[in-house]
Each structure stands twice: as C-alpha cells, then as structure tokens.
Design a protein around this motif. Structure first.
Motif, short mmCIF file in Angstrom:
data_model
loop_
_atom_site.label_atom_id
_atom_site.label_comp_id
_atom_site.label_asym_id
_atom_site.label_seq_id
_atom_site.Cartn_x
_atom_site.Cartn_y
_atom_site.Cartn_z
N ASN A 98 -50.29 -45.40 -2.56
CA ASN A 98 -49.51 -44.31 -3.12
C ASN A 98 -48.06 -44.68 -3.34
O ASN A 98 -47.32 -43.97 -4.02
N ASP A 99 -47.64 -45.80 -2.78
CA ASP A 99 -46.25 -46.24 -2.87
C ASP A 99 -46.12 -47.24 -4.02
O ASP A 99 -46.62 -48.35 -3.95
N LEU A 100 -45.43 -46.84 -5.09
CA LEU A 100 -45.29 -47.69 -6.26
C LEU A 100 -44.12 -48.65 -6.16
O LEU A 100 -44.01 -49.58 -6.98
N CYS A 101 -43.24 -48.44 -5.20
CA CYS A 101 -42.10 -49.34 -4.98
C CYS A 101 -41.99 -49.63 -3.49
O CYS A 101 -41.06 -49.19 -2.81
N PRO A 102 -42.94 -50.38 -2.94
CA PRO A 102 -42.99 -50.62 -1.49
C PRO A 102 -41.88 -51.55 -1.01
O PRO A 102 -41.38 -52.39 -1.77
N PHE A 103 -41.53 -51.39 0.26
CA PHE A 103 -40.49 -52.22 0.87
C PHE A 103 -41.00 -52.72 2.21
O PHE A 103 -41.63 -51.98 2.97
N ILE A 111 -38.39 -57.55 1.42
CA ILE A 111 -39.09 -57.63 0.14
C ILE A 111 -39.22 -56.23 -0.45
O ILE A 111 -39.67 -55.30 0.21
N LEU A 112 -38.84 -56.10 -1.72
CA LEU A 112 -39.01 -54.86 -2.46
C LEU A 112 -39.91 -55.12 -3.65
O LEU A 112 -39.71 -56.07 -4.41
N GLY A 113 -40.92 -54.25 -3.81
CA GLY A 113 -41.76 -54.29 -4.99
C GLY A 113 -41.37 -53.17 -5.94
O GLY A 113 -41.13 -52.05 -5.51
N LEU A 114 -41.30 -53.47 -7.24
CA LEU A 114 -40.97 -52.46 -8.25
C LEU A 114 -42.09 -52.38 -9.27
O LEU A 114 -42.54 -53.41 -9.80
#
Length: 293
Positions: A98-103, A111-114
């Motif tokens: 559910n998290d589209l920009c996980p950290f 780490i950050l995902g976008l």
C-alpha cells in the motif's frame, strides 16, 4: 557493510517459473540485509499476475528477508481504461504494498523509493513536485555518515538503450528531479525499466547532477529480453557512502552465477570503477564504467 540485492522487472505473466524459483533459492542462500525490487511485478497488471507476484514476495518475507518495493509502469493496467485512469495502482496496493513511496533506514543506509508509474504516460515515468519535496525532507533528517539511496522504476536520466548509442527519454520533470536528488545528497540511484545492466556516475551523464552513482538492473525473471542480455540482478556491498561493490548475478540457463564485478570508490567527488578479479565469474554483461585507477 550493508548487503543489498537489487532486482527489477519481474513481469509475472511473462516470466520463467524456473528462474523465479532460482531467484528465491539464491536469495535464501545469501540472505541479503535488504531486497530492493524496482518495479514491474506484472506484465499486464492482471489479478492472477499480481497473485503470483504476491505469493513470491510473501515467500521471501517468510524466509526472513526485508523488502523495499515500488511499482513500475507494467503494474498499471494498459487496456482497462476505467481502471487505468480511475484506480491505476489499486491492485498493486492490494497485493504488493500500500506504500507507493517506502522508506527504510538502519545504522548504515537510508533508502527511499519513489513511484514513477503514471496513467497518462503509458511506458514513460514522471516524478511530481510532492515527491521531490518528500525526497528532500526524508533525507534532511538522515545522519551525514549514512549512505543515501534512491530507488525508482524509471531512471532519472536518459540511458543508453542500444548498441548504437541511442538514448532513452529521461523521466518526466527530469531537471527538477535531478536537482532534488542532488540537494538530498543521494549517493546511489537504483532503477530498472530497460532490462539492461548499467552503471555510471551521474555527473558524467548530465550537468549539475550531484554525486550519485547510477545503477540499473536488468530483468530478473522475464522472458522479454532486450539487447541479448540474459536475466540478471545486482548484488551490492555498500561499505560506505564512498565505497561500494557491484556484482551482476547472471542466469546461465540453469542457475544464477556471479558475473561482472566492479568496486567503486569516490575520490575527489568522482566515482572510479575498478574491475575485480573474480575467478569463475561469467563473462558477458558489462557495466558501463571500466577500471580506471
């Protein structure tokens, strides 16, 4: 030292089940500190494809692995226009995350995902200004000594996509996105999308790009191969923010084997790659940066 397995472009629905099983076996044997998957879990965002993807990542989690995952453009429906424009990532959020920009953060790395997948762009990606603010804000709170890693499906930069030297389109709002990454102090930028292994210093790709090392992953399990590259993924040893090792793990037709292995050192704000002598490693896949020490 942080050990990161970076996989991308899984493409359930256009996958090889034997290779999917082999990724599990390899990851379970090597037990990375973190598994990063940079998008395209499915081929056409169909429910059964997401179910297969969900079962696969749940098996990895059940084996004790930590995961950071983001969607890709293939995780947005292509032909179902109502779903594409009304709820493009609903199935991804239901079955994958559910998290589209996980950290993720620990004592050594942050780490950050976008999410770069969009309804309107079909195959290309974009980063919006809210995500750029998130990028700056997240890393503003990260301690100076930690390695800062950004993960996107679409690379921020125009990438070589063929042997003729042709370049891809850069991610939408490219200049603003690159500026935000530089201001956030990103050390490593991970992406996928093109099914090609590649690594290069950002400052050699575009002006004012900051000090990041750009690393692309090939497709881990898809049968949709490009540039005659076999399936592969990346195995990173992050020693410090200015010293990492990149080894490409390559499918040889029966199992995953060690491929090209490069140690990167940052000296005077410039990344330098040194080929590692690795007896028994498979030849073939080459990262862009050759030894220059």
């Amino acid at each position: 030292m942080a050990r990161i397995a970076h996989l991308s472009d899984i493409h359930f629905g256009a996958h090889d089940p034997k290779i999917v099983a082999a990724t599990e076996a390899w990851l379970q044997q090597h037990q990375p500190d973190l598994v990063v998957i940079s998008g395209d879990f499915t081929q056409r965002a169909k429910r059964d494809q997401f179910r297969h993807a969900s079962a696969w990542i749940n098996r990895l989690r059940a084996a004790g692995m930590k995961l950071l995952v983001i969607p890709g453009n293939h995780d947005v429906p292509l032909y179902n226009l109502a779903r594409r424009f009304g709820a493009p990532l609903r199935r991804y959020q239901r079955y994958i995350s559910n998290d589209l920009c996980p950290f993720y953060e620990d004592d050594e790395i942050a780490i950050l995902g976008l999410n770069t997948a969009r309804s309107l762009t079909i195959k290309d990606g974009r980063i919006n200004h809210d995500q750029m603010r998130l990028l700056r804000d997240r890393f503003a709170r990260v301690a100076v000594g930690k390695t800062r890693i950004l993960v996107t499906h679409h690379p921020l930069f125009a990438m070589p996509i063929g042997k003729g030297g042709e370049l891809s389109e850069a991610v939408g709002r490219h200049e603003d996105a690159v500026r935000a990454a530089a201001e956030a102090g990103i050390h490593i930028a991970l992406a996928g999308h093109f099914h090609r292994t590649y690594a290069e210093a950002a400052q050699k790709m575009v002006a004012h790009a900051g000090g990041a090392l750009v690393i692309q992953a090939g497709t881990a399990t898809s049968t949709r191969l490009r540039n005659a590259e076999p399936q592969s993924f990346n195995w990173l040893h992050v020693h410090r923010h200015d010293e990492i090792e990149l080894q490409v793990v390559v499918w040889d037709g029966a199992s995953f084997q060690r491929g090209h292995h490069v140690a990167y050192f940052k000296r005077n704000d410039t990344w330098i790659g040194q080929d590692m002598v690795d007896p028994g490693a498979l030849p073939g896949i080459q990262v862009a940066e050759k030894a220059r020490v």
